[in-house]
Enzyme design. Structure first.
Site, PDB file in Angstrom:
ATOM      1  CG  LEU A  92     -36.801  23.011 -49.247  1.00  0.00           C
ATOM      2  CD1 LEU A  92     -37.066  21.447 -48.574  1.00  0.00           C
ATOM      3  CD2 LEU A  92     -35.654  23.007 -50.021  1.00  0.00           C
ATOM      4  CE1 TYR A  93     -36.178  29.260 -48.842  1.00  0.00           C
ATOM      5  CE2 TYR A  93     -35.890  27.194 -49.902  1.00  0.00           C
ATOM      6  CZ  TYR A  93     -35.575  28.572 -49.797  1.00  0.00           C
ATOM      7  OH  TYR A  93     -34.774  29.221 -50.769  1.00  0.00           O
ATOM      8  N   GLY A 114     -39.030  31.896 -47.351  1.00  0.00           N
ATOM      9  CA  GLY A 114     -38.116  32.602 -47.021  1.00  0.00           C
ATOM     10  C   GLY A 114     -38.153  33.595 -45.773  1.00  0.00           C
ATOM     11  CG  HIS A 136     -37.959  18.861 -53.678  1.00  0.00           C
ATOM     12  ND1 HIS A 136     -37.719  18.619 -55.037  1.00  0.00           N
ATOM     13  CD2 HIS A 136     -36.800  19.949 -53.433  1.00  0.00           C
ATOM     14  CE1 HIS A 136     -37.001  19.714 -55.564  1.00  0.00           C
ATOM     15  NE2 HIS A 136     -36.258  20.237 -54.593  1.00  0.00           N
ATOM     16  CE  LYS A 176     -39.856  22.716 -54.007  1.00  0.00           C
ATOM     17  NZ  LYS A 176     -38.761  22.747 -54.906  1.00  0.00           N
ATOM     18  CG  ASP A 206     -60.934  30.413 -54.266  1.00  0.00           C
ATOM     19  OD1 ASP A 206     -61.057  29.940 -53.181  1.00  0.00           O
ATOM     20  OD2 ASP A 206     -61.410  31.501 -54.582  1.00  0.00           O
TER      21      ASP A 206
END
Length: 506
Positions: free
Chosen positions: A93-94, A96, A181, A183, A188
């Site tokens: 999502l992002y 920090g 959303h 993750k 590699d």
């Protein structure tokens, strides 16, 4: 403290253990074949279960991403940012805006290895949100400037936030409309799937789930997925007139200015991706490997509902069509947010051939606990939804079969999501999921999600999955009537009225 089935000793000694293992593997084989047969256009990767490893703590997750823990990890090809030879992919999502150490690690790797390429994908709304101290975009811009040919930073923007709505919705609240959303972290040929973002709390005291998979084909699938989403996302670029620029490739419709055309274009790109990978199917019956991996995506804004259909079919299969002659199976489902989508909720609360335990954050372990402004009432909304579910199970006479537990750990928040399925008589699970979906409405309709169904007959992996669940449940307590009668669980009347309207944004 809650206990998992693996911590309850079976009677009958070694003979009972052999029976339990046999039953577990029979169920694993059936579930592998069920997923393979019921989803003919879904990839199926057969791997050795020893190549799959759950990570248990935020610290372990961070260390795996940044650098190998030990010298021999590198020798075993468990490579991360510092030792990646060809590519690093970071999708969340992002990131920090204070994660300077992580970004410096990536910068050092790029400097020391001219062959290394980095692909990063985040959400445009969250990734550009600036509280005055910076944003994901501003943090990553120096990497783009330093290595314009080897660093690609993309920002997906939902087509659901456009026109007047885009102009009037304030930052932070506009993220409730839809987000990138997923993750996904690749190095590699190594893959980490998770629900965790890249920020300090996710590396220290925000409990999530993380699974490391060492397999070239599976990793290639997820890199291809990322490349597909990048193809209709904004690209982060330097700018002479502003801090940075977000630019679309010339042939890509703008999700804000031309949302309908954007949906059509995005759908075409994702369908092409799915068609390409639909042929990557190895039959469990024809493979000598002991673990099946089924990758699934959900992109509601584009009309892609793959994960929803498979998850619903597995919930229905386990909770309503099990073999009760062998005893009840036990499904554990966890989400940081107790807000199950209606079909999921109805299927779970009426479980008839399986026990089911739901694990969610207590109010204190919710990331919005004691936050500023109106968001501080978010834990109250989840309390209300949880109480309604609890009462529905009781009305259906299912309170003995459907249980709820809350994660409570001083100074920690809870963000884990996924499920585990224990066959009858088995002390270990044979099915688990790992990825970003929270089982809620927004996971199905608003956001881009990706997860993996893991079905295994590998004893070592089964033990590791059981240990993973046990490590979460050591911090949970059972929900009872007394839980909702506590003074700190009282919910204001206006929250009750608003909850039915805003729960689709959670």
């Amino acid at each position: 403290m809650a206990m998992t089935p693996a911590r309850v000793l079976l009677t009958g000694g070694a003979d009972q253990e052999v029976i339990s293992t046999t039953v577990a593997n029979e169920y694993a084989s059936r579930d592998m074949q069920f997923l393979y047969d019921s989803r003919p256009h879904t990839p199926c990767f057969m791997v050795n279960g020893d190549s799959v490893r759950p990570l248990l703590t935020p610290t372990e997750f961070y260390e795996e991403i940044k650098v190998p823990r030990y010298f021999w990890d590198a020798l075993l090809a468990f490579t991360r940012i510092r030792t990646a030879k060809k590519s690093v992919t970071l999708v969340a999502l992002y990131v920090g805006h204070t994660e300077n150490e992580l970004i410096q690690t990536l910068a050092d790797a790029l400097e020391s290895n001219p062959e290394l390429e980095a692909t990063l994908l985040f959400d445009a709304l969250r990734g550009t949100r600036d509280s005055g101290k910076g944003s994901s975009a501003s943090l990553l811009l120096p990497l783009v400037k330093a290595h314009p040919d080897r660093v690609r930073v993309s920002m997906y923007h939902t087509p659901d936030l456009s026109g007047v709505l885009k102009r009037v919705m304030p930052p932070r609240f506009n993220e409730g409309i839809g987000l990138q959303h997923m993750k996904i972290y690749t190095f590699d040929d190594a893959l980490i799937l998770s629900g965790a973002n890249l920020s300090q709390d996710y590396f220290t005291n925000r409990q999530d789930r993380y699974m490391l998979i060492q397999d070239k084909e599976v990793t290639s699938y997820f890199r291809s997925l990322v490349s597909t989403v990048r193809s209709f996302s904004y690209q982060l670029k330097p700018s002479t007139s502003a801090q940075y620029a977000l630019e679309l490739d010339p042939h890509v419709p703008d999700p804000v200015k031309d949302c309908r055309q954007f949906r059509r274009y995005g759908l075409q790109r994702v369908r092409s991706f799915l068609k390409t990978w639909s042929t990557h199917r190895i039959s469990p019956l024809e493979s000598s490997c002991d673990t099946a991996l089924f990758p699934l995506i959900q992109m509601g804004p584009l009309g892609i509902r793959q994960d929803e259909r498979v998850t619903l079919s597995m919930l229905d299969r386990s909770l309503h069509h099990g073999r009760v002659d062998q005893g009840l199976s036990h499904m554990f489902i966890t989400s940081g947010y107790f807000n199950f989508e209606e079909q999921y909720s109805q299927t779970i609360v009426s479980a008839s051939t399986s026990k089911v335990t739901l694990i969610a954050a207590s109010p204190e372990a919710n990331g919005f606990f004691k936050s500023k402004g109106i968001s501080k009432y978010v834990p109250d909304v989840y309390t209300l939804i949880e109480r309604r579910f609890f009462e529905t199970a009781r009305k259906l006479g299912n309170e003995a079969r459907v249980k709820i537990e809350e994660y409570r750990r001083g100074g920690w928040t809870y963000h884990a999501k996924g499920l585990w399925i224990y066959p009858p008589q088995s002390r270990v699970p044979v099915v688990s999921t790992i990825g970003s979906p929270n089982f809620g409405y927004r996971s199905l309709v608003r956001d881009l999600e990706a997860q993996l169904f893991v079905v295994t007959k590998n004893p070592s992996l089964q033990e590791k999955l059981d240990k993973e669940l046990a490590s979460l449940r050591q911090h949970t307590t059972a929900v009872t009537d007394a839980t909702f009668q506590a003074p700190d669980r009282a919910v204001a009347n206006w929250v009750k009225g608003a909850s039915r309207v805003i729960r689709s944004m959670f």
